[in-house]
Design an enzyme around this catalytic site. Structure first.
Site, mmCIF file in Angstrom:
data_model
loop_
_atom_site.group_PDB
_atom_site.id
_atom_site.type_symbol
_atom_site.label_atom_id
_atom_site.label_comp_id
_atom_site.label_asym_id
_atom_site.label_seq_id
_atom_site.Cartn_x
_atom_site.Cartn_y
_atom_site.Cartn_z
ATOM 1 N N CYS A 131 -22.384 8.383 -21.623
ATOM 2 C CA CYS A 131 -22.433 9.152 -22.864
ATOM 3 C C CYS A 131 -23.822 9.137 -23.491
ATOM 4 C CB CYS A 131 -21.384 8.625 -23.839
ATOM 5 S SG CYS A 131 -21.339 9.554 -25.362
ATOM 6 N N CYS A 164 -10.199 36.490 -52.401
ATOM 7 C CA CYS A 164 -10.958 35.465 -51.696
ATOM 8 C C CYS A 164 -10.192 34.144 -51.723
ATOM 9 C CB CYS A 164 -12.333 35.284 -52.326
ATOM 10 S SG CYS A 164 -12.398 34.007 -53.572
ATOM 11 N N CYS A 165 -10.731 33.141 -51.107
ATOM 12 C CA CYS A 165 -10.264 31.750 -51.218
ATOM 13 C C CYS A 165 -8.831 31.576 -50.746
ATOM 14 C CB CYS A 165 -10.357 31.209 -52.632
ATOM 15 S SG CYS A 165 -11.635 31.935 -53.604
ATOM 16 N N MET A 211 5.944 1.822 -50.944
ATOM 17 C CA MET A 211 4.756 1.085 -51.407
ATOM 18 C C MET A 211 3.714 2.103 -51.874
ATOM 19 S SD MET A 211 4.137 -1.942 -48.630
ATOM 20 C CE MET A 211 4.004 -0.910 -47.187
ATOM 21 N N TYR A 236 11.854 -1.944 -51.396
ATOM 22 C CA TYR A 236 11.172 -0.968 -50.544
ATOM 23 C C TYR A 236 12.101 -0.605 -49.395
ATOM 24 C CZ TYR A 236 7.443 -2.660 -53.437
ATOM 25 O OH TYR A 236 6.716 -3.004 -54.530
ATOM 26 N N CYS A 285 0.780 0.923 -53.921
ATOM 27 C CA CYS A 285 -0.485 0.301 -54.343
ATOM 28 C C CYS A 285 -0.589 -1.097 -53.716
ATOM 29 C CB CYS A 285 -0.514 0.168 -55.863
ATOM 30 S SG CYS A 285 0.848 -0.837 -56.480
ATOM 31 N N CYS A 295 2.267 -3.456 -54.552
ATOM 32 C CA CYS A 295 3.469 -3.339 -53.705
ATOM 33 C C CYS A 295 3.285 -4.133 -52.416
ATOM 34 C CB CYS A 295 3.721 -1.875 -53.339
ATOM 35 S SG CYS A 295 3.964 -0.804 -54.735
ATOM 36 N N CYS A 334 -23.161 12.866 -23.503
ATOM 37 C CA CYS A 334 -22.994 13.439 -24.848
ATOM 38 C C CYS A 334 -24.326 13.589 -25.584
ATOM 39 C CB CYS A 334 -22.094 12.563 -25.725
ATOM 40 S SG CYS A 334 -20.822 11.634 -24.881
HETATM 41 C C1 LIG Z 1 -23.189 16.170 -19.502
HETATM 42 C C2 LIG Z 1 -22.059 15.428 -20.162
HETATM 43 C C3 LIG Z 1 -21.781 15.672 -21.489
HETATM 44 C C4 LIG Z 1 -20.748 14.978 -22.134
HETATM 45 N N1 LIG Z 1 -20.496 15.245 -23.449
HETATM 46 C C5 LIG Z 1 -19.506 14.574 -24.094
HETATM 47 C C6 LIG Z 1 -19.279 14.774 -25.482
HETATM 48 O O1 LIG Z 1 -19.966 15.547 -26.134
HETATM 49 N N2 LIG Z 1 -18.283 14.077 -26.076
HETATM 50 C C7 LIG Z 1 -17.502 13.198 -25.370
HETATM 51 O O2 LIG Z 1 -16.601 12.589 -25.953
HETATM 52 N N3 LIG Z 1 -17.704 12.981 -24.042
HETATM 53 C C8 LIG Z 1 -18.682 13.638 -23.402
HETATM 54 N N4 LIG Z 1 -18.900 13.397 -22.064
HETATM 55 C C9 LIG Z 1 -17.995 12.477 -21.348
HETATM 56 C C10 LIG Z 1 -18.361 11.012 -21.658
HETATM 57 O O3 LIG Z 1 -19.726 10.808 -21.443
HETATM 58 C C11 LIG Z 1 -17.522 10.084 -20.786
HETATM 59 O O4 LIG Z 1 -16.158 10.403 -20.965
HETATM 60 C C12 LIG Z 1 -17.731 8.622 -21.143
HETATM 61 O O5 LIG Z 1 -19.088 8.295 -21.188
HETATM 62 C C13 LIG Z 1 -16.985 7.712 -20.147
HETATM 63 O O6 LIG Z 1 -17.208 6.356 -20.488
HETATM 64 P P1 LIG Z 1 -16.770 5.182 -19.503
HETATM 65 O O7 LIG Z 1 -16.941 3.936 -20.285
HETATM 66 O O8 LIG Z 1 -15.452 5.473 -18.912
HETATM 67 O O9 LIG Z 1 -17.810 5.226 -18.289
HETATM 68 P P2 LIG Z 1 -19.381 5.363 -18.220
HETATM 69 O O10 LIG Z 1 -20.013 5.570 -19.536
HETATM 70 O O11 LIG Z 1 -19.646 6.370 -17.165
HETATM 71 O O12 LIG Z 1 -19.863 3.917 -17.734
HETATM 72 C C14 LIG Z 1 -19.587 3.447 -16.455
HETATM 73 C C15 LIG Z 1 -20.701 2.497 -16.035
HETATM 74 O O13 LIG Z 1 -20.238 1.714 -14.928
HETATM 75 C C16 LIG Z 1 -21.330 1.462 -14.075
HETATM 76 N N5 LIG Z 1 -20.808 1.103 -12.747
HETATM 77 C C17 LIG Z 1 -20.120 1.889 -11.883
HETATM 78 N N6 LIG Z 1 -19.753 1.170 -10.804
HETATM 79 C C18 LIG Z 1 -20.229 -0.078 -10.983
HETATM 80 C C19 LIG Z 1 -20.175 -1.278 -10.218
HETATM 81 N N7 LIG Z 1 -19.551 -1.332 -9.033
HETATM 82 N N8 LIG Z 1 -20.784 -2.392 -10.703
HETATM 83 C C20 LIG Z 1 -21.420 -2.365 -11.902
HETATM 84 N N9 LIG Z 1 -21.495 -1.263 -12.670
HETATM 85 C C21 LIG Z 1 -20.899 -0.135 -12.216
HETATM 86 C C22 LIG Z 1 -22.109 2.765 -14.103
HETATM 87 O O14 LIG Z 1 -23.448 2.541 -13.731
HETATM 88 C C23 LIG Z 1 -21.959 3.202 -15.562
HETATM 89 O O15 LIG Z 1 -23.058 2.795 -16.344
HETATM 90 C C24 LIG Z 1 -19.953 14.048 -21.403
HETATM 91 C C25 LIG Z 1 -20.240 13.790 -20.050
HETATM 92 C C26 LIG Z 1 -21.281 14.465 -19.442
HETATM 93 C C27 LIG Z 1 -21.579 14.163 -17.996
#
Ligand SMILES: Cc1cc2nc3c(=O)[nH]c(=O)nc-3n(C[C@H](O)[C@H](O)[C@H](O)COP(=O)(O)OP(=O)(O)OC[C@H]3O[C@@H](n4cnc5c(N)ncnc54)[C@H](O)[C@@H]3O)c2cc1C
Length: 546
Positions: free
Chosen positions: A122, A543-544, A11, A63, A13, A16, A127
Site C-alpha cells: 500500500c 434547492c436543498c 442507555m 435497561y 449517557c 447509565c 495506494c
Molecule cells: C497500484 C495499487 C493501488 C492500490 N490502491 C489501493 C487503495 O487506494 N486503497 C486500498 O485500500 N487498497 C489499495 N491497493 C491494495 C492494497 O495495497 C493491498 O490490499 C494491501 O496493501 C494488502 O496488504 P497485505 O498486508 O495483505 O500485503 P502487502 O502489503 O502486500 O505486504 C506483504 C509483504 O509480505 C512480504 N513477503 C511476501 N512473501 C514473503 C516471505 N516469504 N518472507 C518475508 N516476506 C514476504 C512482501 O515483500 C510484502 O512486503 C492498491 C494496490 C495496488 C497494487
C-alpha cells in the site's frame, strides 16, 4: 470465564453505563465495558453464573438487554512459553502491522519477517504512490479544460521525472511515519529475509530457525501475468514499474481494466498519453450494477480513452521500442501499437516461497491461503490475513483481518471475520464507489427489491462542478425499505460511500436518509436525492433536496 456481548437498549449517557456496570459487578461479572453509544455491554462471567442472570441484572437496572453474542475465552491465552516468540508474522504490510501492534498490546513477544521493503504494497507501490500521482494527473487534466464550455484540449504532456521524485519523497515519509518508526515505538523485532516454514511450528529465515506458538501469514499478492503468447519477450510494465517511469509514453496500452488498470490508465491519459484500455469481457466492471458499468464506460470515452472490450489476445510482440498487441475483436483481427504496455490483469497470492506443505497449511486453486471464519488456516496455530487470502483486496480489509487474527490467536476471543459490508472504491474521476448488494445479488439473496437510479445531472454539486457524467443507485428491500446496497459514479464517490456504508451496515431505511439533513452542495446530497426519488419527482423540488 465466559465472555459475552449483550445489545442493551435504554442507555443514554455515561451515568447509565455506570448503572449497568454496577448491576453486573454485583452478580460477579468482570472486565465490564458498557457503551451507551454502541448500545452494548461486553463482560466476562465466571463459570457457574449464567447469562440469564446477567440479563436479569440489566433489566432490574431498568435497561433492556437484547441479542447476546458469546465469545468463549480460551484458557491458554498464548503468551509466555519456551518458544523464541509468542507470535511470528510473515510480511510487513497493512495486515502485518495492525497485527503486530495489537499483539504487543496483548503483551506478546513478536517478530516480523520481511523479504522486501518494510510497509508492503500500500505505502510503497500501491495506494499512496498511485493516489498522489492520480491527483497530479487530475490537476493537469483540469488545467487543460474549460469547464464553462466543456471543451477539452488534449492533455498537456507533463514532465514526469519531478513528479516521480515528489511521489518517492512522500512514500518515504509515510513509510517511515506509519511503518518503520512504529517498530521501535511498539517494541517488536524486524527480521529482514525470506521466511519459509521448516515444520508446523518452525520458520527458517537467513539460515536460522525460529519457533513460535502462533504464526500469521500476511505475505500479500503481486501482479499476475496472463499466459499470452509472446508476452514473456516484451518489456511490459506492471503497476509497480509504471509508477517509476521517468517519461510519459506517447501511447500506452493497458491489458486488463479492473480498478488498478482503470486508475493507472486514466492517470496516464491525464498526463498526456494516448491510452487504450483492453479487456476480455464485453462489459466494463462486469460484477457491478449495469448502470455503473455503462456510466463509467461513458466517462472514459468522453475523456478520450480508447476502450476495447471482448478481446481475444492472439500474441504480443516488440519491434524496437514498439509493443504490438495482436487481438481479435468481434471476429476481426486488430493490432494495437504503443510505446509502453501495462499488464494489470489481477494479482496472485505470494505463497510460492513459504513451503506451506511443511506447515500443513492448505491453499486453494489460485494458491491463496484458505482460512476459516476465524482467519485460521488448516494448521490451527497458523493464521492468514490480507491479500494472500484473495479476499477483498483493500488495505483496510487487510488491517481489519490482522487485528481479528491477534484477538483470536493471542487473545483467545474466537472472533469471526465479518466482511458482509465492505465498501470498495476506484479512484478514477468520476470515481466509482459501491457498498452492499447489487440489484442482482439482492434478488439472488431472496429480497424483493426496489431501486432508485439518479443521474448525476440531478445533483447540485455536479451541476455547479459542470461534471455531470455519473449516477447514484440505491438498492432497497421493498418490504422493510432498508438500504441493501449503494452504488455511485461521481466525483468524490469514495468520500460519499462512507455514509452509505453506515446506512447499509446499520440497516437504515429510505426514510432515515430522507429525514436526515444533508449539506447543500456536497456530493453526498446525491444519496438523499436518490432516496427521495423513490416517492417524488425530484426535478420539481426547490434547492436543498427540500
Ligand atoms: C497500484 C495499487 C493501488 C492500490 N490502491 C489501493 C487503495 O487506494 N486503497 C486500498 O485500500 N487498497 C489499495 N491497493 C491494495 C492494497 O495495497 C493491498 O490490499 C494491501 O496493501 C494488502 O496488504 P497485505 O498486508 O495483505 O500485503 P502487502 O502489503 O502486500 O505486504 C506483504 C509483504 O509480505 C512480504 N513477503 C511476501 N512473501 C514473503 C516471505 N516469504 N518472507 C518475508 N516476506 C514476504 C512482501 O515483500 C510484502 O512486503 C492498491 C494496490 C495496488 C497494487
Amino acid at each position: 470465564m465466559n465472555k459475552f456481548k449483550v445489545s442493551t437498549q435504554g442507555m443514554t449517557c455515561t451515568g447509565c453505563e455506570k448503572h449497568v456496570d454496577s448491576a453486573l459487578k454485583n452478580i460477579g461479572a468482570k472486565n465490564i465495558e458498557s457503551s451507551f453509544r454502541r448500545g452494548e455491554v461486553v463482560f466476562e462471567l465466571p463459570n457457574g453464573i449464567g447469562i440469564e442472570r446477567a440479563k436479569k441484572a440489566i433489566e432490574e437496572a431498568k435497561y433492556q438487554p437484547g441479542k447476546v453474542e458469546e465469545w468463549s475465552l480460551k484458557e491458554n491465552v498464548v503468551l509466555g512459553n519456551d518458544d523464541d516468540y509468542d507470535f511470528i508474522i510473515i510480511g510487513s504490510g497493512g495486515a502485518a502491522f495492525s497485527a503486530a501492534i495489537k499483539a504487543v498490546e496483548y503483551g506478546g513477544k513478536v517478530a516480523m519477517i520481511e523479504r522486501g521493503t518494510v510497509g508492503g504494497t500500500c505505502v510503497n507501490i500501491g495506494c499512496v504512490p498511485s493516489k498522489t500521482l492520480l491527483r497530479a494527473g487530475e490537476i493537469n487534466h483540469l488545467a487543460n479544460m474549460n469547464p464553462f464550455i466543456g471543451l477539452q484540449t488534449s492533455a498537456r504532456e507533463v514532465e514526469l521525472a519531478p513528479l516521480i521524485k515528489q511521489k518517492n519523497e512522500l512514500v518515504n515519509e509515510l513509510q517511515n511515519q506509519k511503518y518503520v518508526n512504529l517498530i521501535d515505538e511498539y517494541g517488536f523485532d524486524l527480521i529482514k529475509g525470506e521466511a519459509k516454514f521448516v515444520d508446523k511450528s518452525t520458520i527458517g529465515v537467513n539460515g536460522k530457525k525460529l519457533s513460535a506458538k502462533r504464526f500469521l501469514i500476511a505475505t500479500g499478492a503481486s501482479p499476475s501475468i496472463p499466459p499470452i503468447s509472446g508476452l514473456g519477450k516484451v518489456d511490459y510494465l506492471t503497476s509497480t514499474t509504471l509508477l517509476e517511469l521517468k517519461k510519459v509514453p506517447k501511447r500506452l496500452t493497458v491489458i486488463g481494466s479492473g480498478y488498478i488498470g482503470m486508475e493507472l490508465g486514466q492517470l496516464f491519459s491525464n498526463l498526456g498519453s494516448e491510452v487504450t484500455l483492453m479487456q476480455r469481457s464485453e462489459l466494463l466492471l462486469k460484477e457491478y450494477d449495469p448502470e455503473i458499468s455503462e456510466t463509467v464506460e461513458k466517462a472514459l470515452i468522453e475523456q478520450g480513452i480508447n476502450l476495447v472490450k471482448g478481446v481475444t489476445y492472439e500474441r504480443i510482440e516488440q519491434v524496437g521500442e514498439m509493443k504490438r498487441v495482436h487481438v481479435t475483436v468481434d471476429g476481426k483481427k486488430k493490432v494495437v501499437e504503443s510505446d509502453q504496455l501495462l499488464v494489470a490483469t489481477g494479482r496472485k497470492p505470494n505463497t510460492d516461497s513459504l513451503n506451506l506443505k511443511a506447515a500443513g497449511v492448505e491453499v486453494g486453486k489460485r494458491k491463496e491461503i484458505l482460512i476459516n471464519n476465524f482467519a485460521q488456516t488448516s494448521n490451527k496455530n497458523v493464521y492468514a490475513a490480507g491479500d494472500v487470502t484473495l479476499g477483498p483486496q483493500f488495505v483496510y480489509v487487510a488491517a481489519y483481518e490482522g487485528g481479528i487474527v491477534v484477538d483470536n490467536a493471542i487473545g483467545g476471543l474466537n472472533k469471526k471475520l465479518d466482511l458482509s459490508v465492505v465498501p470498495g472504491v476506484t479512484f478514477t474521476n468520476p470515481g466509482v464507489a459501491t457498498v452492499g448488494l447489487t440489484e442482482n445479488q439482492a434478488k439472488e439473496n431472496g429480497y424483493e427489491v426496489k431501486t432508485s437510479v439518479l443521474p448525476l445531472d440531478a445533483v447540485p454539486r455536479a451541476i455547479v462542478n459542470r461534471e455531470t457524467t455519473g449516477v447514484f443507485k440505491l438498492v432497497v428491500d421493498a418490504k422493510t425499505l432498508k438500504v441493501l446496497g449503494v452504488h455511485i459514479v461521481s466525483e468524490n464517490a469514495g468520500d460519499v460511500i462512507y455514509a452509505a456504508t453506515l446506512a447499509v451496515k446499520f440497516g437504515l431505511t429510505i426514510e432515515d436518509l430522507t429525514d436526515s439533513l444533508t449539506p447543500y452542495l456536497t456530493m453526498a446530497e446525491g444519496l438523499k436525492l436518490a432516496a427521495l426519488t423513490f416517492d417524488k419527482d425530484i426535478s420539481k423540488l426547490s434547492c436543498c433536496a427540500g
